[in-house]
Design a protein around this motif. Sequence first.
Motif, PDB file in Angstrom:
ATOM      1  N   PRO A   1      -5.667  -8.857  18.950  1.00 30.13           N
ATOM      2  CA  PRO A   1      -5.390 -10.314  17.548  1.00 30.13           C
ATOM      3  C   PRO A   1      -6.046 -10.792  16.846  1.00 30.13           C
ATOM      4  O   PRO A   1      -5.701 -11.446  16.067  1.00 30.13           O
ATOM      5  CB  PRO A   1      -5.047 -11.767  19.349  1.00 30.13           C
ATOM      6  CG  PRO A   1      -4.261 -10.390  20.317  1.00 30.13           C
ATOM      7  CD  PRO A   1      -5.483  -9.308  20.210  1.00 30.13           C
ATOM      8  N   PHE A   2      -7.515 -11.189  17.201  1.00 33.10           N
ATOM      9  CA  PHE A   2      -8.261 -11.212  16.573  1.00 33.10           C
ATOM     10  C   PHE A   2      -8.675 -10.665  15.278  1.00 33.10           C
ATOM     11  O   PHE A   2      -8.469 -10.935  14.102  1.00 33.10           O
ATOM     12  CB  PHE A   2     -10.014 -11.460  16.895  1.00 33.10           C
ATOM     13  CG  PHE A   2     -10.932 -12.083  15.694  1.00 33.10           C
ATOM     14  CD1 PHE A   2     -10.616 -12.932  15.125  1.00 33.10           C
ATOM     15  CD2 PHE A   2     -12.188 -10.846  16.028  1.00 33.10           C
ATOM     16  CE1 PHE A   2     -11.684 -13.518  14.838  1.00 33.10           C
ATOM     17  CE2 PHE A   2     -12.759 -10.746  14.726  1.00 33.10           C
ATOM     18  CZ  PHE A   2     -13.316 -12.567  14.241  1.00 33.10           C
ATOM     19  N   ILE A   3      -8.628  -8.828  15.284  1.00 30.23           N
ATOM     20  CA  ILE A   3      -8.536  -7.966  13.948  1.00 30.23           C
ATOM     21  C   ILE A   3      -6.769  -8.249  13.256  1.00 30.23           C
ATOM     22  O   ILE A   3      -7.326  -8.706  11.694  1.00 30.23           O
ATOM     23  CB  ILE A   3      -8.080  -6.415  14.466  1.00 30.23           C
ATOM     24  CG1 ILE A   3      -9.613  -6.033  15.243  1.00 30.23           C
ATOM     25  CG2 ILE A   3      -7.808  -5.737  13.218  1.00 30.23           C
ATOM     26  CD1 ILE A   3     -11.022  -6.096  14.666  1.00 30.23           C
ATOM     27  N   ASN A   4      -5.817  -9.005  13.910  1.00 32.63           N
ATOM     28  CA  ASN A   4      -4.643  -9.122  13.147  1.00 32.63           C
ATOM     29  C   ASN A   4      -4.447 -10.550  12.769  1.00 32.63           C
ATOM     30  O   ASN A   4      -4.350 -10.816  11.378  1.00 32.63           O
ATOM     31  CB  ASN A   4      -3.405  -9.417  14.154  1.00 32.63           C
ATOM     32  CG  ASN A   4      -2.991  -7.556  14.599  1.00 32.63           C
ATOM     33  OD1 ASN A   4      -3.001  -7.116  13.664  1.00 32.63           O
ATOM     34  ND2 ASN A   4      -2.585  -7.712  15.741  1.00 32.63           N
ATOM     35  N   TYR A   5      -5.887 -11.291  13.146  1.00 37.69           N
ATOM     36  CA  TYR A   5      -6.198 -12.687  12.517  1.00 37.69           C
ATOM     37  C   TYR A   5      -6.846 -12.653  11.470  1.00 37.69           C
ATOM     38  O   TYR A   5      -6.264 -13.454  10.202  1.00 37.69           O
ATOM     39  CB  TYR A   5      -6.532 -13.476  13.973  1.00 37.69           C
ATOM     40  CG  TYR A   5      -6.714 -14.826  13.182  1.00 37.69           C
ATOM     41  CD1 TYR A   5      -6.171 -16.085  13.216  1.00 37.69           C
ATOM     42  CD2 TYR A   5      -8.254 -14.450  12.661  1.00 37.69           C
ATOM     43  CE1 TYR A   5      -6.085 -16.952  12.737  1.00 37.69           C
ATOM     44  CE2 TYR A   5      -8.521 -16.294  12.064  1.00 37.69           C
ATOM     45  CZ  TYR A   5      -7.777 -17.367  12.030  1.00 37.69           C
ATOM     46  OH  TYR A   5      -7.917 -18.331  11.212  1.00 37.69           O
ATOM     47  N   ILE A   6      -7.790 -11.226  10.993  1.00 42.00           N
ATOM     48  CA  ILE A   6      -8.594 -11.432  10.183  1.00 42.00           C
ATOM     49  C   ILE A   6      -7.458 -10.689   8.543  1.00 42.00           C
ATOM     50  O   ILE A   6      -7.643 -11.311   7.841  1.00 42.00           O
ATOM     51  CB  ILE A   6      -9.389 -10.577  10.852  1.00 42.00           C
ATOM     52  CG1 ILE A   6     -10.723 -10.863  10.978  1.00 42.00           C
ATOM     53  CG2 ILE A   6     -10.372 -10.471   9.140  1.00 42.00           C
ATOM     54  CD1 ILE A   6     -12.054 -10.206  11.872  1.00 42.00           C
ATOM     55  N   LYS A   7      -6.668  -9.832   9.440  1.00 38.74           N
ATOM     56  CA  LYS A   7      -5.621  -9.552   8.471  1.00 38.74           C
ATOM     57  C   LYS A   7      -4.536 -10.416   8.315  1.00 38.74           C
ATOM     58  O   LYS A   7      -4.710 -10.354   6.087  1.00 38.74           O
ATOM     59  CB  LYS A   7      -4.818  -8.144   8.499  1.00 38.74           C
ATOM     60  CG  LYS A   7      -4.640  -7.667   8.049  1.00 38.74           C
ATOM     61  CD  LYS A   7      -4.264  -5.740   8.912  1.00 38.74           C
ATOM     62  CE  LYS A   7      -3.739  -4.823   7.338  1.00 38.74           C
ATOM     63  NZ  LYS A   7      -3.760  -3.357   8.043  1.00 38.74           N
ATOM     64  N   LYS A   8      -4.437 -10.922   9.116  1.00 39.79           N
ATOM     65  CA  LYS A   8      -3.367 -12.058   8.241  1.00 39.79           C
ATOM     66  C   LYS A   8      -3.853 -13.162   6.810  1.00 39.79           C
ATOM     67  O   LYS A   8      -3.660 -13.452   5.940  1.00 39.79           O
ATOM     68  CB  LYS A   8      -2.790 -12.812   9.338  1.00 39.79           C
ATOM     69  CG  LYS A   8      -1.532 -13.603   9.088  1.00 39.79           C
ATOM     70  CD  LYS A   8      -0.686 -14.524   9.964  1.00 39.79           C
ATOM     71  CE  LYS A   8      -0.451 -15.616   9.540  1.00 39.79           C
ATOM     72  NZ  LYS A   8       0.583 -16.022  11.215  1.00 39.79           N
ATOM     73  N   LYS A   9      -5.647 -14.040   7.773  1.00 39.76           N
ATOM     74  CA  LYS A   9      -6.213 -14.430   7.425  1.00 39.76           C
ATOM     75  C   LYS A   9      -6.297 -13.903   5.599  1.00 39.76           C
ATOM     76  O   LYS A   9      -6.328 -15.134   4.438  1.00 39.76           O
ATOM     77  CB  LYS A   9      -7.223 -15.093   7.953  1.00 39.76           C
ATOM     78  CG  LYS A   9      -8.009 -16.372   7.656  1.00 39.76           C
ATOM     79  CD  LYS A   9      -7.400 -17.738   7.672  1.00 39.76           C
ATOM     80  CE  LYS A   9      -7.390 -18.541   7.561  1.00 39.76           C
ATOM     81  NZ  LYS A   9      -6.356 -19.201   7.808  1.00 39.76           N
ATOM     82  N   LEU A  10      -6.416 -13.156   5.832  1.00 37.93           N
ATOM     83  CA  LEU A  10      -7.011 -11.938   4.439  1.00 37.93           C
ATOM     84  C   LEU A  10      -5.999 -11.550   2.860  1.00 37.93           C
ATOM     85  O   LEU A  10      -5.995 -11.402   2.215  1.00 37.93           O
ATOM     86  CB  LEU A  10      -8.769 -11.150   4.793  1.00 37.93           C
ATOM     87  CG  LEU A  10      -9.710 -11.434   5.022  1.00 37.93           C
ATOM     88  CD1 LEU A  10     -10.352 -10.481   5.144  1.00 37.93           C
ATOM     89  CD2 LEU A  10      -9.862 -13.376   3.761  1.00 37.93           C
ATOM     90  N   GLY A  11      -4.919 -12.058   3.662  1.00 40.21           N
ATOM     91  CA  GLY A  11      -3.685 -12.090   2.744  1.00 40.21           C
ATOM     92  C   GLY A  11      -2.949 -10.809   3.343  1.00 40.21           C
ATOM     93  O   GLY A  11      -1.951 -10.422   2.740  1.00 40.21           O
ATOM     94  N   TYR A  12      -2.814 -10.359   4.972  1.00 40.52           N
ATOM     95  CA  TYR A  12      -1.620  -9.052   4.697  1.00 40.52           C
ATOM     96  C   TYR A  12      -1.069  -9.426   5.752  1.00 40.52           C
ATOM     97  O   TYR A  12      -1.662  -9.868   7.056  1.00 40.52           O
ATOM     98  CB  TYR A  12      -3.051  -7.574   5.714  1.00 40.52           C
ATOM     99  CG  TYR A  12      -3.652  -7.554   3.896  1.00 40.52           C
ATOM    100  CD1 TYR A  12      -3.312  -6.975   2.644  1.00 40.52           C
ATOM    101  CD2 TYR A  12      -5.010  -7.991   4.055  1.00 40.52           C
ATOM    102  CE1 TYR A  12      -3.635  -6.049   1.433  1.00 40.52           C
ATOM    103  CE2 TYR A  12      -5.638  -7.726   3.346  1.00 40.52           C
ATOM    104  CZ  TYR A  12      -4.744  -7.165   2.142  1.00 40.52           C
ATOM    105  OH  TYR A  12      -5.784  -6.909   0.443  1.00 40.52           O
ATOM    106  N   SER A  13       0.490  -9.035   6.140  1.00 42.06           N
ATOM    107  CA  SER A  13       1.091  -8.688   7.054  1.00 42.06           C
ATOM    108  C   SER A  13       1.608  -8.216   8.260  1.00 42.06           C
ATOM    109  O   SER A  13       1.194  -8.557   9.287  1.00 42.06           O
ATOM    110  CB  SER A  13       1.940 -10.004   7.257  1.00 42.06           C
ATOM    111  OG  SER A  13       3.159  -8.769   6.202  1.00 42.06           O
TER     112      SER A  13
END
Length: 183
Positions: A169-181
């Motif tokens: 989930p942290f990897i997904n959080y970074i991805k979302k935080k930097l503009g990727y869903s």
Amino acid sequence: MTPVDVLNNEYKSIIDFLTENSQPSLSSDVNKHFNKVLVLASASYFEHEIQKILIEFVEKETNNNLIAINFFKKKAIGMQYHTYFTWGEKNNPDNPGKNANTFFSLFGDDFKKIADTEIKKSIELEKSVKAFLEIGHLRNILIHSNFAAYNLDNKTPNDIFQLFEDGLPFINYIKKKLGYSTM
């Protein structure tokens, strides 16, 4: 399914086979060595994903400017991953890093404050950051110790795979935080 999931499934098949064939010593040896392999596989997967996210971020933010992309790939992304996080106390597997603020601060103080606040508000994200950092911390200990002789007896392969799953989930959080869903 990630490559780490595939590796873990293969490991379970080997253990099942050894158990079915009454081979407890071999099963113990497989466990002893596989936990180190699983740490390295998990940490490598996380590194690959974060670097991929960063490259996609630079591509998007520079409107695919190849000069900028190549610069960031070579100087800021490639061979720099180990500097993105405060992994933990050297040679102490029980003392991994506490948060991802070192990474978030690379994007500026405002970004760091927002991310830190969001993570502190989420029990799942806090747990995920800690699992992610622990995997990276264990990886560093293994790599900078005598890998073949190092006894990683404080974790079982199941413990390590759980850390991997908890870190996703942290990897997904970074991805979302930097503009990727999506991942």
